[in-house]
Design a protein around this motif. Structure first.
Motif, PDB file in Angstrom:
ATOM      1  N   GLY D 184      29.161  45.431  32.182  1.00 24.89           N
ATOM      2  CA  GLY D 184      28.816  44.923  33.517  1.00 24.89           C
ATOM      3  C   GLY D 184      29.828  45.255  34.606  1.00 24.89           C
ATOM      4  N   PHE D 185      30.989  45.763  34.225  1.00 28.34           N
ATOM      5  CA  PHE D 185      32.066  45.931  35.208  1.00 28.34           C
ATOM      6  C   PHE D 185      31.808  47.162  36.081  1.00 28.34           C
ATOM      7  CE2 PHE D 185      33.598  43.482  31.734  1.00 28.34           C
ATOM      8  CZ  PHE D 185      34.419  42.526  32.292  1.00 28.34           C
ATOM      9  N   THR D 186      30.842  47.053  36.998  1.00 27.39           N
ATOM     10  CA  THR D 186      30.407  48.230  37.749  1.00 27.39           C
ATOM     11  C   THR D 186      31.295  48.513  38.945  1.00 27.39           C
ATOM     12  OG1 THR D 186      28.946  46.761  38.952  1.00 27.39           O
ATOM     13  CG2 THR D 186      28.006  47.944  37.076  1.00 27.39           C
ATOM     14  N   SER D 187      32.042  47.521  39.425  1.00 28.02           N
ATOM     15  CA  SER D 187      32.914  47.768  40.581  1.00 28.02           C
ATOM     16  C   SER D 187      34.039  46.736  40.578  1.00 28.02           C
ATOM     17  CB  SER D 187      32.116  47.642  41.875  1.00 28.02           C
ATOM     18  OG  SER D 187      31.820  46.269  42.099  1.00 28.02           O
ATOM     19  N   ILE D 188      35.075  46.964  41.380  1.00 25.42           N
ATOM     20  CA  ILE D 188      36.199  46.023  41.405  1.00 25.42           C
ATOM     21  C   ILE D 188      35.738  44.647  41.874  1.00 25.42           C
ATOM     22  CG2 ILE D 188      38.386  45.489  42.523  1.00 25.42           C
ATOM     23  CD1 ILE D 188      39.209  48.312  42.257  1.00 25.42           C
ATOM     24  N   PRO D 189      34.982  44.541  42.982  1.00 20.36           N
ATOM     25  CA  PRO D 189      34.549  43.193  43.387  1.00 20.36           C
ATOM     26  C   PRO D 189      33.837  42.449  42.262  1.00 20.36           C
ATOM     27  CG  PRO D 189      34.095  44.738  45.125  1.00 20.36           C
ATOM     28  CD  PRO D 189      34.586  45.555  43.961  1.00 20.36           C
ATOM     29  N   VAL D 190      32.929  43.145  41.567  1.00 19.35           N
ATOM     30  CA  VAL D 190      32.234  42.504  40.450  1.00 19.35           C
ATOM     31  C   VAL D 190      33.234  42.076  39.379  1.00 19.35           C
ATOM     32  CG1 VAL D 190      30.655  42.925  38.536  1.00 19.35           C
ATOM     33  CG2 VAL D 190      30.036  43.649  40.839  1.00 19.35           C
ATOM     34  N   SER D 191      34.226  42.910  39.125  1.00 15.57           N
ATOM     35  CA  SER D 191      35.219  42.576  38.104  1.00 15.57           C
ATOM     36  C   SER D 191      36.030  41.359  38.531  1.00 15.57           C
ATOM     37  CB  SER D 191      36.152  43.767  37.877  1.00 15.57           C
ATOM     38  OG  SER D 191      35.403  44.920  37.602  1.00 15.57           O
ATOM     39  N   ILE D 192      36.285  41.265  39.845  1.00 18.74           N
ATOM     40  CA  ILE D 192      37.012  40.094  40.346  1.00 18.74           C
ATOM     41  C   ILE D 192      36.157  38.851  40.122  1.00 18.74           C
ATOM     42  CG2 ILE D 192      37.872  38.968  42.432  1.00 18.74           C
ATOM     43  CD1 ILE D 192      38.615  41.840  43.394  1.00 18.74           C
ATOM     44  N   TYR D 193      34.866  38.977  40.444  1.00 23.31           N
ATOM     45  CA  TYR D 193      33.926  37.877  40.176  1.00 23.31           C
ATOM     46  C   TYR D 193      34.015  37.481  38.704  1.00 23.31           C
ATOM     47  CZ  TYR D 193      29.328  36.052  38.829  1.00 23.31           C
ATOM     48  OH  TYR D 193      28.304  35.335  38.270  1.00 23.31           O
ATOM     49  N   TRP D 194      34.039  38.476  37.819  1.00 25.02           N
ATOM     50  CA  TRP D 194      34.151  38.191  36.394  1.00 25.02           C
ATOM     51  C   TRP D 194      35.459  37.453  36.100  1.00 25.02           C
ATOM     52  CZ3 TRP D 194      38.071  39.714  33.187  1.00 25.02           C
ATOM     53  CH2 TRP D 194      37.899  39.406  31.842  1.00 25.02           C
ATOM     54  N   ALA D 195      36.535  37.899  36.746  1.00 33.54           N
ATOM     55  CA  ALA D 195      37.842  37.278  36.492  1.00 33.54           C
ATOM     56  C   ALA D 195      37.811  35.803  36.886  1.00 33.54           C
ATOM     57  CB  ALA D 195      38.924  38.009  37.268  1.00 33.54           C
ATOM     58  N   VAL D 196      37.163  35.500  38.008  1.00 36.59           N
ATOM     59  CA  VAL D 196      37.061  34.096  38.430  1.00 36.59           C
ATOM     60  C   VAL D 196      36.242  33.318  37.394  1.00 36.59           C
ATOM     61  CG1 VAL D 196      36.185  32.536  40.195  1.00 36.59           C
ATOM     62  CG2 VAL D 196      37.281  34.667  40.854  1.00 36.59           C
ATOM     63  N   VAL D 197      35.099  33.893  37.022  1.00 38.10           N
ATOM     64  CA  VAL D 197      34.223  33.234  36.047  1.00 38.10           C
ATOM     65  C   VAL D 197      35.000  32.931  34.763  1.00 38.10           C
ATOM     66  CG1 VAL D 197      32.197  33.551  34.573  1.00 38.10           C
ATOM     67  CG2 VAL D 197      32.116  34.242  36.956  1.00 38.10           C
ATOM     68  N   THR D 198      35.906  33.833  34.401  1.00 46.07           N
ATOM     69  CA  THR D 198      36.639  33.669  33.142  1.00 46.07           C
ATOM     70  C   THR D 198      37.799  32.698  33.298  1.00 46.07           C
ATOM     71  OG1 THR D 198      36.048  35.908  32.538  1.00 46.07           O
ATOM     72  CG2 THR D 198      37.889  34.914  31.349  1.00 46.07           C
ATOM     73  N   LEU D 199      38.594  32.880  34.343  1.00 47.00           N
ATOM     74  CA  LEU D 199      39.780  32.035  34.539  1.00 47.00           C
ATOM     75  C   LEU D 199      39.390  30.573  34.667  1.00 47.00           C
ATOM     76  CD1 LEU D 199      42.481  33.564  36.884  1.00 47.00           C
ATOM     77  CD2 LEU D 199      42.722  32.711  34.565  1.00 47.00           C
ATOM     78  N   THR D 200      38.260  30.332  35.324  1.00 52.68           N
ATOM     79  CA  THR D 200      37.834  28.947  35.524  1.00 52.68           C
ATOM     80  C   THR D 200      37.110  28.410  34.283  1.00 52.68           C
ATOM     81  OG1 THR D 200      35.829  29.786  36.523  1.00 52.68           O
ATOM     82  CG2 THR D 200      37.608  29.150  38.011  1.00 52.68           C
ATOM     83  N   THR D 201      37.062  29.203  33.217  1.00 49.40           N
ATOM     84  CA  THR D 201      36.391  28.826  31.964  1.00 49.40           C
ATOM     85  C   THR D 201      34.903  28.523  32.169  1.00 49.40           C
ATOM     86  OG1 THR D 201      36.678  26.422  32.016  1.00 49.40           O
ATOM     87  CG2 THR D 201      38.562  27.719  31.281  1.00 49.40           C
ATOM     88  N   VAL D 202      34.309  29.095  33.212  1.00 48.93           N
ATOM     89  CA  VAL D 202      32.857  28.919  33.379  1.00 48.93           C
ATOM     90  C   VAL D 202      32.136  29.811  32.366  1.00 48.93           C
ATOM     91  CG1 VAL D 202      30.899  29.301  34.904  1.00 48.93           C
ATOM     92  CG2 VAL D 202      32.961  28.232  35.780  1.00 48.93           C
TER      93      VAL D 202
END
Lengths: 277, 277, 277, 277
Positions: D184-202
């Motif tokens: 799913g990591f198609t672009s940096i913004p999307v990857s940042i979104y992923w990082a937030v989703v992960t860091l926040t344990t969502v």
């Protein structure tokens, strides 16, 4: 009947009462343990019944056991009604109702079929465990936890009320952003459901934003949720710390002068009458 | 054999004992580090063996290494048995059993094949790391954490018991709501699994409610879980804060003049009455 | 050149130094703000470059801007080197290296293509923000947080070490349980990844147990993780509470007798010399 | 008009003012409750309108109700403007604007269609609840929570700033690792979104790493997030604990005899020197 037999019966009744309701006799303890086992077994059966393959193979067995348990519980209920000094009070009591609710479903099902929802009622049998566990010393800890939660209940209530409003607003915004891109956000209620799933950091992923704006916005929501999660923790912890300190300071002595309780360990004079301690 | 040689052997034995069991000698430290490396290497091999492509290409190498490690661990075990003053005690000790369990699987596999479950046993080799890490000062911190958890273990036990009952009840309710809409809620046990996944805010999403009522109800569950998560945190934190304070108060002395508590260790005079301490 | 011009140059240099390195002059503040904007802009470009559609449409523009930023940063770097009194020290300093790393990738890419990994290096430009933010008062808070984390760093280290061992063991067990039912658990490392995802309550759901035993076991893991999450929170919170209390008690006065600091507000006599306060 | 009628009108106006703006009269309370019900009803309608099936079946009903509510709110707004002593002030006040925003959308939609985004504005009606809830004692708790959050707002700001930088860097790294393996990591913004989703344990799982390196790296990120989650909790909790203690110390008086702090309000004699207070 003669007074003799009457006395005899009332004696038997008293004994039964002690055995069934209290657990300060060996008999009582044995009774409690048996009851515990039966309850757990019956709950286990209810669970297994819901598993398709097991249901197909052992349905008759399950049926049979279900009836055994139902009859046992019924007998127990009747015994309780019979041997308690105040039957009315027992029947209308919380546990009395639970006890009744544990046996009714089977009869209802037998008489008029009835379906799924009866299962849940049967699960209520678990509630009965609490009565037995009253003997466990753990209950003290349980009470303490309850107290901590109770003490901070109003704060928590405010918090929940706030969360509710927040999720409604956030959900609606996401609905506006996402609904037109056939992602999962098909209606406001669903979007609110999504907002709760996200704010609580559960994050199923059955509904997830697909638009860049939606993803950016939900990233903000998540970080918010991250900070919000701190609040209930803060509330409860602060409460518990306070309780701990209180318990810790509670080294109460009695003043020889006025026999009042003095609860701080560094007092040299009674704060009520001034007597030197 | 002559007393001479006997003395000699016992001396060697003592030295080996110090080297292998203690780590207060350079030799002992070296031994510990080597052992650490070997353990980590062997665990790494066990992991890599489980990766299909690697397994296919290097199976022979893995096999070979596995045997090397097994033999090394076996020798070590025999040495330990030989050089310890109380062999029985060592063999029956926790670490003695672990040490044995680390070598047996390979032999078992060699003799009678055996399959997957042996891998897990091999992973137990990790446990051995703990013995080595006894020398690390970190252990003090570890003990403190353990203490904090131990102190609040009964509260946590009550908490878990409560969570268990809760998940069973919630799971059953969700089963009744969802099961008839072929979502993932195929049986009560599965629904309970879902309830745990949700309450703990893990939220895989392999099972998710599809009916509006189900979604509304699980939203409530999530917010509940959100508050519940506060409880264990509160327990542990309160415990740790208390321990900190206790440690802080432990420095307190009593003033001979006014019998007040003086809680700083560098005081020369009582801060209340000026008496020289 | 004449002493005159030399003086002049060194004066210019000093002024530049103050402007670029310090921010106690209006010019310096302006410089910092410009730099901040440029950095954010360049980072934004790096991000947008990675978005396919934007990349296709504006690639030339991005390229052009990238060069503008690179040249600007290069000039800045050279200026810094020129105007600092101790060039070597700056070049070898943390920020000096960062500054260099911010410009090199573009040149490398220009000379020898180079690929993805250069992007990350460019993102490092964000690091430069920290230098600018040294002026923000927030930094005090930042330092406090750092302190709290530092104070409890050993505890946290132990905690992580423990988590690592735990995930390895749990992952391996799940591998043994699930691997043979072609669910996602294809190898031990993957299972360990799953264990981390679960213990931290992230729960992607890309890998989820399918066997009843696996689900039961992971339910246990989740509840464990639920309790474990309490530990780091407890550590940090206890530390912060302690720091707060310390700060709160720090109402230090000076003793007229011995001029020592007395840090408890309820002292009547100096604890060092016994003078009445 | 005559002074008489004028007096009469102003009297009516005063009364209306008390009823509508204050809630210290029975009439006022009734008014508040009616308003609350209407608001909730109108919000419920807005929600239901967004559900396709309901929308199709009851659109006319919804439309009709929407107008009823709009007219009611309009009347209320006009009344408020009319009866308040300082109309300008009310209109420009926070609640005045909200009240206006609650009625405008319907008219706008009527005149020029308008689409989705109007719904969100209508949801703003929820905000009006706050005004009504000013009477609820809970508000005290609410204020306390707000205070705790405010007190630690700068710390939290620093924390968020830090999280932002972190997610940008982590996201970019993951982009470099994963982007070439069409996960799913198609672009940096999307990857940042992923990082937030992960860091926040969502952890939605809509984007998840597929490469071994990516999975290992994100495992590290998760454990980091696990520790990071402790920080905001620590901040808020420490703040709350401090507030509790402050409130507890606030009861302290000073003894005229020995000038010690006495912190219980029911003391009659100094506990240190016995002086009558």
């Amino acid at each position: 009947m003669t007074n003799e037999t009457h006395k005899h019966r009332s004696a038997l009744r008293k004994q039964l009462y002690r055995t069934i309701f209290l657990s300060d006799t060996p008999a009582g303890r044995v009774f409690d343990i048996c009851l515990l086992i039966i309850i757990l077994a019956s709950v286990a059966i209810v669970m297994m019944e819901s598993v398709q393959p097991l249901q197909i193979r052992y349905s008759s067995l399950f049926n049979w056991l279900e009836w055994v348990f139902t009859i046992l519980f019924t007998l127990e209920y009747l015994l309780r009604v019979w041997c308690t000094p105040k039957p009315k009070r027992y029947i209308t009591s919380f546990y009395g109702i639970i006890d009744l609710l544990c046996v009714i479903p089977s009869y209802v099902e037998f008489l008029m079929g009835g379906g799924h929802f009866l299962i849940t009622i049967r699960i209520l049998r678990l509630m009965r465990i609490f009565r037995i566990f009253k003997l466990v010393p753990f209950l003290h800890e349980g009470r303490q936890l309850m107290l901590a939660l109770q003490r901070s209940r109003r704060k928590i209530a405010v918090f929940f009320f706030f969360i509710m409003l927040l999720t409604v607003v956030l959900g609606s915004i996401m609905y506006v952003i996402e609904s037109s891109h056939n992602s999962g956000f098909t209606s406001i209620p669903v979007s609110i459901y999504w907002a709760v799933v996200t704010l609580t950091t559960v994050g199923y992923g059955d509904i997830a934003p697909v638009t860049p704006i939606g993803q950016a916005f939900s990233a903000v929501i998540m970080i918010m949720g991250y900070a919000i999660i701190a609040v209930p923790t803060g509330i409860v912890t602060a409460e518990m710390t306070r309780m701990r300190r209180a318990a810790y300071d509670l080294k109460a002595r009695e003043c020889p002068g006025c026999h009042m309780k003095i609860d701080d360990h560094d007092a040299l004079f009674c704060k009520y009458c001034g007597t030197h301690l």
